[in-house]
Design a protein around this motif. Structure first.
Motif, PDB file in Angstrom:
ATOM      1  N   THR A 160      -6.205  -6.290   2.879  1.00  0.00           N
ATOM      2  CA  THR A 160      -5.271  -5.375   2.248  1.00  0.00           C
ATOM      3  C   THR A 160      -5.355  -5.447   0.730  1.00  0.00           C
ATOM      4  O   THR A 160      -4.901  -4.557   0.047  1.00  0.00           O
ATOM      5  CB  THR A 160      -3.833  -5.721   2.660  1.00  0.00           C
ATOM      6  OG1 THR A 160      -3.632  -7.107   2.455  1.00  0.00           O
ATOM      7  CG2 THR A 160      -3.588  -5.369   4.096  1.00  0.00           C
ATOM      8  N   SER A 161      -5.924  -6.515   0.220  1.00  0.00           N
ATOM      9  CA  SER A 161      -6.013  -6.627  -1.229  1.00  0.00           C
ATOM     10  C   SER A 161      -6.993  -5.600  -1.775  1.00  0.00           C
ATOM     11  O   SER A 161      -7.945  -5.229  -1.115  1.00  0.00           O
ATOM     12  CB  SER A 161      -6.455  -8.023  -1.626  1.00  0.00           C
ATOM     13  OG  SER A 161      -5.507  -8.942  -1.175  1.00  0.00           O
ATOM     14  N   PHE A 184      -0.259  -0.853  -6.575  1.00  0.00           N
ATOM     15  CA  PHE A 184      -1.647  -0.526  -6.910  1.00  0.00           C
ATOM     16  C   PHE A 184      -1.909  -0.651  -8.413  1.00  0.00           C
ATOM     17  O   PHE A 184      -2.962  -1.135  -8.829  1.00  0.00           O
ATOM     18  CB  PHE A 184      -2.011   0.874  -6.413  1.00  0.00           C
ATOM     19  CG  PHE A 184      -2.372   0.896  -4.962  1.00  0.00           C
ATOM     20  CD1 PHE A 184      -3.580   0.365  -4.520  1.00  0.00           C
ATOM     21  CD2 PHE A 184      -1.507   1.409  -4.015  1.00  0.00           C
ATOM     22  CE1 PHE A 184      -3.911   0.350  -3.179  1.00  0.00           C
ATOM     23  CE2 PHE A 184      -1.829   1.406  -2.669  1.00  0.00           C
ATOM     24  CZ  PHE A 184      -3.034   0.881  -2.243  1.00  0.00           C
ATOM     25  N   VAL A 207      -2.157  -4.315  -9.231  1.00  0.00           N
ATOM     26  CA  VAL A 207      -3.414  -4.891  -8.740  1.00  0.00           C
ATOM     27  C   VAL A 207      -4.494  -4.703  -9.787  1.00  0.00           C
ATOM     28  O   VAL A 207      -5.269  -5.628 -10.098  1.00  0.00           O
ATOM     29  CB  VAL A 207      -3.839  -4.215  -7.409  1.00  0.00           C
ATOM     30  CG1 VAL A 207      -5.319  -4.446  -7.133  1.00  0.00           C
ATOM     31  CG2 VAL A 207      -3.019  -4.767  -6.256  1.00  0.00           C
ATOM     32  N   TRP A 208      -4.537  -3.516 -10.355  1.00  0.00           N
ATOM     33  CA  TRP A 208      -5.568  -3.244 -11.361  1.00  0.00           C
ATOM     34  C   TRP A 208      -5.273  -3.947 -12.687  1.00  0.00           C
ATOM     35  O   TRP A 208      -6.192  -4.347 -13.398  1.00  0.00           O
ATOM     36  CB  TRP A 208      -5.738  -1.739 -11.561  1.00  0.00           C
ATOM     37  CG  TRP A 208      -6.459  -1.144 -10.399  1.00  0.00           C
ATOM     38  CD1 TRP A 208      -5.950  -0.376  -9.401  1.00  0.00           C
ATOM     39  CD2 TRP A 208      -7.840  -1.331 -10.060  1.00  0.00           C
ATOM     40  NE1 TRP A 208      -6.909  -0.075  -8.476  1.00  0.00           N
ATOM     41  CE2 TRP A 208      -8.082  -0.642  -8.859  1.00  0.00           C
ATOM     42  CE3 TRP A 208      -8.890  -2.020 -10.654  1.00  0.00           C
ATOM     43  CZ2 TRP A 208      -9.329  -0.619  -8.246  1.00  0.00           C
ATOM     44  CZ3 TRP A 208     -10.136  -1.995 -10.039  1.00  0.00           C
ATOM     45  CH2 TRP A 208     -10.349  -1.302  -8.853  1.00  0.00           C
ATOM     46  N   MET A 234      -4.077 -13.511  -9.343  1.00  0.00           N
ATOM     47  CA  MET A 234      -3.545 -13.456  -7.980  1.00  0.00           C
ATOM     48  C   MET A 234      -4.270 -14.365  -7.001  1.00  0.00           C
ATOM     49  O   MET A 234      -3.908 -14.424  -5.842  1.00  0.00           O
ATOM     50  CB  MET A 234      -3.574 -12.013  -7.452  1.00  0.00           C
ATOM     51  CG  MET A 234      -2.742 -11.056  -8.270  1.00  0.00           C
ATOM     52  SD  MET A 234      -1.062 -11.645  -8.555  1.00  0.00           S
ATOM     53  CE  MET A 234      -0.403 -11.616  -6.914  1.00  0.00           C
ATOM     54  N   TRP A 288       2.639  -6.976   0.329  1.00  0.00           N
ATOM     55  CA  TRP A 288       1.610  -6.705   1.340  1.00  0.00           C
ATOM     56  C   TRP A 288       0.429  -5.963   0.739  1.00  0.00           C
ATOM     57  O   TRP A 288      -0.731  -6.243   1.039  1.00  0.00           O
ATOM     58  CB  TRP A 288       2.217  -5.910   2.501  1.00  0.00           C
ATOM     59  CG  TRP A 288       1.268  -5.839   3.652  1.00  0.00           C
ATOM     60  CD1 TRP A 288       0.533  -4.782   4.053  1.00  0.00           C
ATOM     61  CD2 TRP A 288       0.916  -6.918   4.529  1.00  0.00           C
ATOM     62  NE1 TRP A 288      -0.252  -5.114   5.117  1.00  0.00           N
ATOM     63  CE2 TRP A 288      -0.040  -6.424   5.433  1.00  0.00           C
ATOM     64  CE3 TRP A 288       1.306  -8.246   4.632  1.00  0.00           C
ATOM     65  CZ2 TRP A 288      -0.607  -7.208   6.428  1.00  0.00           C
ATOM     66  CZ3 TRP A 288       0.739  -9.032   5.628  1.00  0.00           C
ATOM     67  CH2 TRP A 288      -0.201  -8.515   6.503  1.00  0.00           C
ATOM     68  N   ILE A 289       0.723  -5.021  -0.132  1.00  0.00           N
ATOM     69  CA  ILE A 289      -0.371  -4.241  -0.727  1.00  0.00           C
ATOM     70  C   ILE A 289      -1.179  -5.095  -1.703  1.00  0.00           C
ATOM     71  O   ILE A 289      -2.412  -5.030  -1.726  1.00  0.00           O
ATOM     72  CB  ILE A 289       0.186  -2.991  -1.437  1.00  0.00           C
ATOM     73  CG1 ILE A 289       0.729  -2.012  -0.400  1.00  0.00           C
ATOM     74  CG2 ILE A 289      -0.886  -2.330  -2.287  1.00  0.00           C
ATOM     75  CD1 ILE A 289       1.577  -0.920  -0.980  1.00  0.00           C
ATOM     76  N   MET A 290      -0.501  -5.915  -2.485  1.00  0.00           N
ATOM     77  CA  MET A 290      -1.230  -6.647  -3.522  1.00  0.00           C
ATOM     78  C   MET A 290      -2.039  -7.820  -2.979  1.00  0.00           C
ATOM     79  O   MET A 290      -3.166  -8.055  -3.432  1.00  0.00           O
ATOM     80  CB  MET A 290      -0.257  -7.145  -4.596  1.00  0.00           C
ATOM     81  CG  MET A 290       0.233  -6.009  -5.491  1.00  0.00           C
ATOM     82  SD  MET A 290       1.252  -6.588  -6.858  1.00  0.00           S
ATOM     83  CE  MET A 290       0.046  -7.388  -7.904  1.00  0.00           C
ATOM     84  N   THR A 291      -1.491  -8.567  -2.046  1.00  0.00           N
ATOM     85  CA  THR A 291      -2.213  -9.770  -1.590  1.00  0.00           C
ATOM     86  C   THR A 291      -2.239  -9.947  -0.083  1.00  0.00           C
ATOM     87  O   THR A 291      -2.963 -10.817   0.407  1.00  0.00           O
ATOM     88  CB  THR A 291      -1.559 -11.045  -2.170  1.00  0.00           C
ATOM     89  OG1 THR A 291      -0.224 -11.117  -1.659  1.00  0.00           O
ATOM     90  CG2 THR A 291      -1.551 -11.032  -3.678  1.00  0.00           C
ATOM     91  N   GLY A 292      -1.449  -9.197   0.642  1.00  0.00           N
ATOM     92  CA  GLY A 292      -1.373  -9.409   2.084  1.00  0.00           C
ATOM     93  C   GLY A 292      -0.805 -10.788   2.428  1.00  0.00           C
ATOM     94  O   GLY A 292      -1.018 -11.312   3.517  1.00  0.00           O
ATOM     95  N   PRO A 336      -3.153 -15.668  -1.800  1.00  0.00           N
ATOM     96  CA  PRO A 336      -4.171 -16.519  -1.178  1.00  0.00           C
ATOM     97  C   PRO A 336      -3.535 -17.755  -0.543  1.00  0.00           C
ATOM     98  O   PRO A 336      -2.568 -18.296  -1.094  1.00  0.00           O
ATOM     99  CB  PRO A 336      -5.041 -16.926  -2.373  1.00  0.00           C
ATOM    100  CG  PRO A 336      -4.107 -16.884  -3.541  1.00  0.00           C
ATOM    101  CD  PRO A 336      -3.131 -15.787  -3.263  1.00  0.00           C
ATOM    102  N   TYR A 382       2.708 -10.008   9.758  1.00  0.00           N
ATOM    103  CA  TYR A 382       1.380 -10.545  10.052  1.00  0.00           C
ATOM    104  C   TYR A 382       1.311 -11.055  11.501  1.00  0.00           C
ATOM    105  O   TYR A 382       0.381 -10.738  12.237  1.00  0.00           O
ATOM    106  CB  TYR A 382       1.058 -11.678   9.066  1.00  0.00           C
ATOM    107  CG  TYR A 382      -0.161 -12.483   9.422  1.00  0.00           C
ATOM    108  CD1 TYR A 382      -1.437 -12.012   9.109  1.00  0.00           C
ATOM    109  CD2 TYR A 382      -0.055 -13.701  10.090  1.00  0.00           C
ATOM    110  CE1 TYR A 382      -2.558 -12.727   9.445  1.00  0.00           C
ATOM    111  CE2 TYR A 382      -1.175 -14.427  10.436  1.00  0.00           C
ATOM    112  CZ  TYR A 382      -2.428 -13.942  10.111  1.00  0.00           C
ATOM    113  OH  TYR A 382      -3.536 -14.658  10.472  1.00  0.00           O
TER     114      TYR A 382
END
Lengths: 460, 289
Positions: A275-276, B118, B121-122, B146, B229-233, B236, B249
């Motif tokens: 998803t990342s 989004f 993220v960028w 991240m 959820w969108i950025m890392t799910g 890590p 999940y």
């Protein structure tokens, strides 16, 4: 007044309830009618977008369906695109509800599970018509038609796609590091080459690997694991995660991060499959900030199609041999199968025969970027690629978690992405290789030992 | 007479049916499911009592998530409440361009959370992200924002804080504007400095709203899902998972429906308690007003 209000409420409730009731049976128009042996009726095909470029894939299926409908008067094909991440859930729900399509596509693990559920029909006749196991490409012969995938002496699906992973090396960076022939023969040579090209001060990193706690790491790790001689189940169908072969692979894979520090910063959020959404590995590679990477076999096909200049500076290599002495890859076989409760199973078979005509097979391989399904089929852009023999060789050692032995719980084990979790525990959480293997031996034993579905006979 | 007794119940019936259908039934079903072994693969569920909750306590990933869920509200709730309060205090002053500033500062609240995710993220991207470009420009080396297990949750809290501070700001600004200016004038006459006016007039006057928005932000952010959820799910190494993302999940990636429901029940218990605090504060504020 009160009675009027109560009556109104009852009417409203009845109307709402009636809206929730599904039709008891499919419309009669959907049913097949055999007239003079010619197939007629409607075929419902649940497919999932798999190709690299969705537009071309969509066009392929539109053209194929139009040609099929033109050849068989009175036939209608309804192609339903189901999102990739719902491919399994959608079909389980369909089987539970009894409202299944005629045919669909899925990985081989599902084939075994669905066969055990008595949800699909055998397609021995189709396989034999197409020439039997020997008619199919090398990898498929190994992975598809070995006894493990044909349950109870039957074939439950027809091959739909097959692929694998290759090693991509930046020739320009390799030459700078003094390597004119950069393809590493084994894991030691791979590390040596990566270290030679690794130059973090100038933002060049030795190797880039997709990372995700899902398909990304699972597939890449399995690619190395195949070359390491590892497996999930032994020949007695006992879980064999904690083995010397798996220990060597896990140690090697983790050392790329922990000892050699060859991966770029932030790579654990860089993923193509998860998803990342940070910069994909491909962008790092194209920018020359990753000296080599392990990616799907279809990259050269896309590069050729898009005239991407990166192909000029890339050397495509076979995956290097592991301690087992041979190469390996994550194997990607997919299957077409027909549901037992299908409205029109014979039409589905005819559709698969049509799909297997040479003209469509050539185009399908090109569109999907896969190994041609039929042996001896020349597919420009694929079989003439200098890298094509590599993928065929790798296919001899292709692997999936739980690949070598048929088991109805293979799918559960595969979907748990335990190899990715195991790598994560070692690389990011600091767990030792020994502890990780011991832990995932238990985890996988539990996965295979979970209560069976009441529909799965013989699963103990 | 009889009609007037039954009519109110009939009028309430549609709302009651709706609440039962979309709140009570799923809640009871979820609790019931958590006491079974239902997965996608097992078409029939067996009752297993509290087994899923016992497994939760032995699940090291769940314990990581529980730890994250302690830190997460500290980062996000304190972040959004402090920044919202500070900006409300600034916007409560008279200065040129105040109206424009009020409008601009409300923008994050209007941006869909998916878009926020989004964009950030960028911004954080290790290769082309603007933050890393700035780091490189000043002579530093790339920061793996991240993918740093120890810091990922902190970096994740920034976009969430950015998205949620305007609500706090708006509520507190309304509270600040309701304060009688004569109180400040009187304090000024008594020689109170700025800090004393804030401590003895402003803070007590907005205390009720402050408590309310803090609890409300806690309820919203404790189970925040989409940006994470969108950025890392959740990665890590589960560093950014909270109860909501981990339940998703387990439920929809590994198909352990009952186990995911057990996580949901834990979440429900915590949020139920938070809601009681919210209702208590709301009652108290109404009494004060």
């Amino acid at each position: 007044m009160e009675r009027k209000i109560l009556f109104s409420v009852l009417i409203l409730g009845a109307v709402l309830l009636s809206a929730c009731v599904a039709p008891a049976s499919p419309p009669a128009a959907d049913m097949a009618e055999e007239a003079d042996g010619a197939p007629t009726g409607k075929l419902v095909f649940w497919n999932h977008p798999t190709a690299l470029e969705a537009v071309e894939e969509q066009q392929f299926w539109e053209d194929l369906n139009a040609a099929f409908e033109a050849e068989y008067e009175g036939v209608e094909v309804e192609l339903v695109w189901v999102p990739w991440d719902q491919m399994y859930v959608s079909k389980i729900n369909a089987i539970q509800s009894g409202e299944v399509p005629d045919m669909s596509f899925m990985g081989v693990e599902q084939q075994v599970e669905f066969a055990e559920m008595d949800a699909v029909i055998p397609v021995d006749d189709l396989v034999e018509e197409l020439g039997g196991p020997d008619a199919f490409s090398g990898g498929l012969k190994y992975h598809w038609f070995q006894p493990s995938w044909s349950d109870e002496g039957h074939y439950w699906g027809v091959p739909y796609q097959e692929g694998g992973y290759l090693l991509y090396v930046r020739k320009d960076l390799a030459e700078q590091a003094g390597y004119s022939d950069p393809c590493p023969a084994d894991w030691d040579a791979l590390v040596e080459l990566a270290l030679a090209m690794h130059d973090p001060e100038n933002e060049v990193y030795g190797i880039g690997l997709d990372y995700s706690v899902g398909n990304g790491t699972t597939q890449l790790y399995t690619t190395f694991w195949a070359a390491g001689g590892g497996q999930t189940l032994d020949k007695d169908k006992k879980v064999a995660v904690n083995t010397p072969e798996n220990a060597k692979t896990l140690q090697f894979y983790a050392d790329l991060w922990l000892v050699h520090d060859l991966l770029p910063p932030g790579v654990t959020t860089v993923t193509t499959y998860g998803t990342s959404t940070a910069t994909p590995i491909d962008d790092w590679y194209n920018a020359g900030q990753i000296a080599m990477t392990v990616r799907n076999m279809n990259l050269p096909i896309v590069w050729e199609r898009t005239q991407n200049p990166i192909r000029e500076v890339t050397q495509v290599c076979m995956m290097p041999a592991g301690p087992s002495g041979h190469t390996g890859t994550f194997s990607q076989p997919g299957t077409l199968y027909i549901f037992k409760e299908a409205n029109n199973p014979e039409l589905a078979k005819e559709y698969i025969r049509f799909f297997y005509r040479e003209e469509w097979q050539i185009r399908w391989a090109q569109v999907d970027g896969i190994i041609p399904l039929l042996k001896g089929l020349d597919v420009p852009g694929i079989t003439d690629g200098y890298w094509y023999p590599f993928i065929l060789e790798e296919q001899s050692w292709g692997a999936r978690p739980g690949f070598w032995e048929s088991h109805p719980k293979n799918l559960v084990a595969h979907e748990a992405f335990w190899p990715a979790l195991m790598v994560q525990d070692v690389v990011l959480k600091g767990m030792s290789v020994e502890d990780a293997l011991a832990k995932y031996q238990e985890v996988v034993e539990e996965l295979y030992g979970e209560p069976c579905s009441p529909l799965v006979e013989g699963c103990e | 007479m009889h009609q007037s007794k039954i009519l109110p119940y009939l009028l309430l019936l549609p709302a009651a049916v709706l609440i039962v259908a979309v709140v009570a039934y799923p809640m009871v079903y979820g609790i019931t499911l958590s006491l079974t072994d239902r997965t996608l693969h097992s078409f029939e569920a067996d009752f297993i009592g509290l087994e899923n909750f016992r497994k939760l306590l032995q699940d090291d990933r769940f314990l990581t998530v529980a730890g994250n869920s302690v830190l997460w509200p500290i980062y996000t709730v304190i972040g959004s409440v402090l920044s919202g309060f500070l900006l409300a205090l600034i916007l409560n002053q008279n200065f040129l361009g105040r109206r424009f500033a009020r409008g601009i500062l409300l923008v994050p609240w209007t941006v869909p959370t998916v878009a926020v995710a989004f964009v950030w993220v960028w911004l954080y991207d290790p290769l082309v992200g603007i933050f890393n470009q700035i780091v490189l420009l000043v002579g530093g080396s790339r920061l793996p924002f991240m993918s740093n297990v120890g810091m990922a949750q902190f970096w994740m809290a920034l976009p969430v804080t950015w998205r949620f501070y305007p609500f706090v700001m708006l509520m507190l600004l309304a509270g600040l504007q309701a304060i009688d200016q004569e109180l400040y004038a009187a304090a000024g006459v008594d020689g109170a400095n700025m800090w004393q006016r804030f401590w003895h007039i402003t803070l007590p006057m907005v205390r009720g709203i402050l408590g309310l928005v803090t609890v409300l932000e806690f309820i919203w952010l404790f189970n925040h899902f989409d940006i994470i959820w969108i950025m890392t799910g959740g990665g890590p190494a589960d560093a950014t998972h909270n109860f909501a993302t981990y339940a998703y999940y387990q439920g929809f990636k590994t198909f352990k429906y009952a186990y995911a429901s057990a996580i949901g029940v834990v979440m429900l218990a915590i949020l139920f308690f938070s809601s009681l605090v919210y209702l208590y504060l709301q009652d108290r504020m109404e009494i004060e007003l």
